[in-house]
Scaffold this motif. Structure first.
Motif, short mmCIF file in Angstrom:
data_model
loop_
_atom_site.label_atom_id
_atom_site.label_comp_id
_atom_site.label_asym_id
_atom_site.label_seq_id
_atom_site.Cartn_x
_atom_site.Cartn_y
_atom_site.Cartn_z
N LYS A 21 48.63 40.30 40.88
CA LYS A 21 48.25 39.60 39.51
C LYS A 21 46.96 38.73 39.86
O LYS A 21 46.54 38.65 41.08
N LEU A 22 46.47 38.41 38.83
CA LEU A 22 45.04 37.77 38.76
C LEU A 22 45.19 36.20 38.23
O LEU A 22 45.90 36.11 37.10
N PRO A 33 35.67 36.71 34.04
CA PRO A 33 36.81 37.37 33.81
C PRO A 33 36.98 38.88 33.87
O PRO A 33 37.79 39.71 34.33
N GLU A 34 35.77 39.47 33.26
CA GLU A 34 35.66 41.10 33.15
C GLU A 34 35.30 41.59 34.56
O GLU A 34 35.80 42.53 35.02
N CYS A 35 34.64 40.53 35.54
CA CYS A 35 34.52 41.30 36.88
C CYS A 35 35.77 41.00 37.74
O CYS A 35 36.15 41.95 38.64
N LEU A 40 40.35 43.43 40.32
CA LEU A 40 41.68 43.65 40.32
C LEU A 40 42.17 45.34 40.22
O LEU A 40 42.81 45.80 40.90
N PHE A 41 41.49 45.87 39.20
CA PHE A 41 41.58 47.28 39.04
C PHE A 41 41.33 48.15 40.51
O PHE A 41 42.12 49.14 40.74
N GLY A 43 41.48 47.00 43.60
CA GLY A 43 42.38 46.46 44.63
C GLY A 43 43.51 47.55 44.34
O GLY A 43 44.24 47.89 45.24
N ARG A 44 44.16 47.51 43.10
CA ARG A 44 45.29 48.34 42.75
C ARG A 44 45.05 49.87 43.13
O ARG A 44 45.92 50.25 43.86
N ALA A 45 43.92 50.32 42.67
CA ALA A 45 43.67 51.70 43.10
C ALA A 45 43.34 52.09 44.67
O ALA A 45 43.81 53.07 44.93
N VAL A 46 42.84 51.01 45.10
CA VAL A 46 42.45 51.37 46.66
C VAL A 46 43.92 51.37 47.28
O VAL A 46 44.24 52.23 48.17
N ARG A 47 45.05 50.57 46.80
CA ARG A 47 46.33 50.39 47.38
C ARG A 47 46.89 52.05 47.03
O ARG A 47 47.57 52.26 48.08
#
Length: 195
Positions: A21-22, A33-35, A40-41, A43-47
């Motif tokens: 979550k952000l 906020p865009e950065c 966040l994207f 981080g999720r994709a790397v996971r």
């Protein structure tokens, strides 16, 4: 609702939608906020790419060279430079120096670096989903079956039911209690059940 509950039990779904979550109140002033959403994207994709499941379990989806490039790009943002781990806590010192220099990070350069990493990660995900997981083949199968694009379903149905459809219908009993003198037939008003 049941399908949603099953979907939410899937660890990949959970990791992507609920695992990270952000909190906008914790963002440093130089992170837009865009950065933050792009981070966040990533981080999720790397996971997802580091811990694949299903048919890709045990597969190396995020190559070490990509991870090294991402790390080098982010380390280049640190105006003080970070020291490597010398076995004596050098890595922690480097992290402390990076945190101290965080106020000096150029916001534009940060956003450009994050966007470059974002594009590469999005490209890796696209390749995984569209090419390696054969998304187009699966969509074509869905189209062929549900939208009857090839007519396979109806062709199979008509082939299988041809013998059944060739048999004339017969009345197997009265539904309305019989009697009453009405005609009893398939199209008649007698209420017979057709088999």
């Amino acid at each position: 609702i049941a399908a949603t509950a099953l979907l939410e039990e899937d660890p990949i779904y959970y990791d992507w939608h609920r695992g990270f979550k952000l909190d906008p109140s914790c963002l440093p002033p130089f992170v837009s906020p865009e950065c933050a959403d792009a981070i966040l994207f990533v981080g999720r994709a790397v996971r997802l790419l580091r811990h694949p499941t299903g048919v890709f379990a045990g597969t190396q989806l995020l190559l070490p060279r990509h991870a090294d490039r991402f790390a080098a790009a982010l380390q280049s943002l640190d105006p003080e430079g970070t020291e490597g781990d010398d076995g004596d806590g050098g890595e922690l010192k480097g992290m402390a120096a990076a945190a101290a220099a965080a106020a000096e990070i150029d916001a534009v350069q940060l956003e450009q670096t994050v966007q470059a990493i974002y594009k590469k990660i999005a490209s890796l995900l696209w390749h995984l989903v569209v090419v390696r997981a054969r998304l187009m083949d699966h969509l074509q199968a869905v189209k062929d079956y549900f939208l009857l694009a090839k007519g396979d379903f109806w062709h199979s149905f008509l082939d299988e039911s041809r013998m059944l459809m060739a048999i004339p219908p017969k009345i197997i009993g009265q539904v309305g209690g019989g009697g009453g003198g009405g005609s009893s037939g398939v199209m008649g008003g007698g209420g017979g059940v057709v088999s």
